[in-house]
Design a protein around this motif. Sequence first.
Motif, PDB file in Angstrom:
ATOM      1  N   LEU A  36      -6.765  56.581 121.407  1.00 48.88           N
ATOM      2  CA  LEU A  36      -5.961  55.795 122.358  1.00 48.88           C
ATOM      3  C   LEU A  36      -6.700  55.622 123.689  1.00 48.88           C
ATOM      4  O   LEU A  36      -6.669  54.540 124.278  1.00 48.88           O
ATOM      5  CB  LEU A  36      -4.602  56.473 122.599  1.00 48.88           C
ATOM      6  N   LEU A  59       5.218  59.705 124.971  1.00 50.34           N
ATOM      7  CA  LEU A  59       4.557  59.432 123.700  1.00 50.34           C
ATOM      8  C   LEU A  59       4.485  57.929 123.434  1.00 50.34           C
ATOM      9  O   LEU A  59       5.425  57.188 123.722  1.00 50.34           O
ATOM     10  CB  LEU A  59       5.309  60.102 122.542  1.00 50.34           C
ATOM     11  N   VAL A  60       3.385  57.503 122.869  1.00 49.32           N
ATOM     12  CA  VAL A  60       3.190  56.120 122.434  1.00 49.32           C
ATOM     13  C   VAL A  60       4.017  55.932 121.153  1.00 49.32           C
ATOM     14  O   VAL A  60       4.302  56.900 120.444  1.00 49.32           O
ATOM     15  CB  VAL A  60       1.677  55.883 122.202  1.00 49.32           C
ATOM     16  N   ARG A  88       3.063  63.840 115.746  1.00 52.31           N
ATOM     17  CA  ARG A  88       3.720  64.440 116.911  1.00 52.31           C
ATOM     18  C   ARG A  88       5.232  64.222 116.881  1.00 52.31           C
ATOM     19  O   ARG A  88       5.931  64.760 117.734  1.00 52.31           O
ATOM     20  CB  ARG A  88       3.175  63.779 118.176  1.00 52.31           C
ATOM     21  N   GLN A  92       6.518  60.299 112.418  1.00 53.33           N
ATOM     22  CA  GLN A  92       5.082  60.284 112.089  1.00 53.33           C
ATOM     23  C   GLN A  92       4.797  61.201 110.901  1.00 53.33           C
ATOM     24  O   GLN A  92       3.987  60.864 110.029  1.00 53.33           O
ATOM     25  CB  GLN A  92       4.250  60.706 113.302  1.00 53.33           C
TER      26      GLN A  92
HETATM   27  P1  AMP Z   1      -3.765  64.070 123.697  1.00 57.06           P
HETATM   28  O1  AMP Z   1      -5.171  63.833 124.120  1.00 57.06           O
HETATM   29  O2  AMP Z   1      -3.630  64.415 122.245  1.00 57.06           O
HETATM   30  O3  AMP Z   1      -3.029  65.049 124.578  1.00 57.06           O
HETATM   31  O4  AMP Z   1      -2.995  62.664 123.856  1.00 57.06           O
HETATM   32  C1  AMP Z   1      -2.932  61.995 125.111  1.00 57.06           C
HETATM   33  C2  AMP Z   1      -1.751  61.040 125.115  1.00 57.06           C
HETATM   34  O5  AMP Z   1      -1.900  60.068 124.075  1.00 57.06           O
HETATM   35  C3  AMP Z   1      -0.377  61.681 124.861  1.00 57.06           C
HETATM   36  O6  AMP Z   1       0.189  62.244 126.023  1.00 57.06           O
HETATM   37  C4  AMP Z   1       0.411  60.478 124.338  1.00 57.06           C
HETATM   38  O7  AMP Z   1       0.793  59.611 125.393  1.00 57.06           O
HETATM   39  C5  AMP Z   1      -0.639  59.752 123.503  1.00 57.06           C
HETATM   40  N1  AMP Z   1      -0.636  60.211 122.089  1.00 57.06           N
HETATM   41  C6  AMP Z   1      -1.643  60.852 121.429  1.00 57.06           C
HETATM   42  N2  AMP Z   1      -1.303  61.131 120.164  1.00 57.06           N
HETATM   43  C7  AMP Z   1      -0.045  60.657 120.005  1.00 57.06           C
HETATM   44  C8  AMP Z   1       0.883  60.664 118.921  1.00 57.06           C
HETATM   45  N3  AMP Z   1       0.576  61.196 117.729  1.00 57.06           N
HETATM   46  N4  AMP Z   1       2.095  60.072 119.135  1.00 57.06           N
HETATM   47  C9  AMP Z   1       2.422  59.512 120.307  1.00 57.06           C
HETATM   48  N5  AMP Z   1       1.611  59.491 121.374  1.00 57.06           N
HETATM   49  C10 AMP Z   1       0.383  60.056 121.230  1.00 57.06           C
END
Ligand code: AMP
Length: 188
Positions: A36, A59-60, A88, A92
């Motif tokens: 992302l 969350l996305v 998450r 999902q």
């Molecule tokens: P991370 O680096 O895994 O902490 O992800 C950073 C951000 O990306 C999170 O705070 C969410 O906004 C988004 N994100 C990553 N993985 C997911 C997921 N599986 N579902 C929803 N949002 C996600």
Amino acid sequence: MYNIIFFGPPGAGKGTQAKIISQYLNISHLSTGDILRKKLLDDDDLALELKKIMSSGNLVSDEILNSIVSSRLINESNKGFILDGYPRTLKQSEFLNKFLLDSSNEINYIFNIHINFEILRDRILKRSKEESRDDDNIDVIETRYKEYINSTQKVSNFYKDRNPELFYELDGSLQIEEITKKIKEILE
Ligand code: AMP
């Protein structure tokens, strides 16, 4: 074949361990956060929308994540993979289970790294300086932690209840090398 999921709150060390173990096993490391963050560099409407959600710590959508992960997993199915940051939400995990079932594949190791909020807050603040991530600041950390407690912990509990034989708890306050050693012992 090694199909692995890493669970844990933001800052627990999932990404660090997933990277080390993916190199050790020579399999793909699918970090949805990293994927992302790469998309944020595009100059389009999706990037703007993602930036708003991610910088607030929320969350996305499941639709975006499920489509990202399935398109990557299609190419990985016979080599093995590590999922870091996905699933998450329960939606999902349902999607993932169905996807794996349809491709006659399955998860065979789940590592849950736990750590208390004070340690991870300090770690995330340190990482924010090193990586200049704009979701690594004190205002956003609490939202990200709440998302973890409200959504993701339900998912890891679901796997723990359903597949206790695949599920391994790890202490995230240990040194990186110690955690890696424990994971390697489990994988052997
Ligand atoms: P991370 O680096 O895994 O902490 O992800 C950073 C951000 O990306 C999170 O705070 C969410 O906004 C988004 N994100 C990553 N993985 C997911 C997921 N599986 N579902 C929803 N949002 C996600």
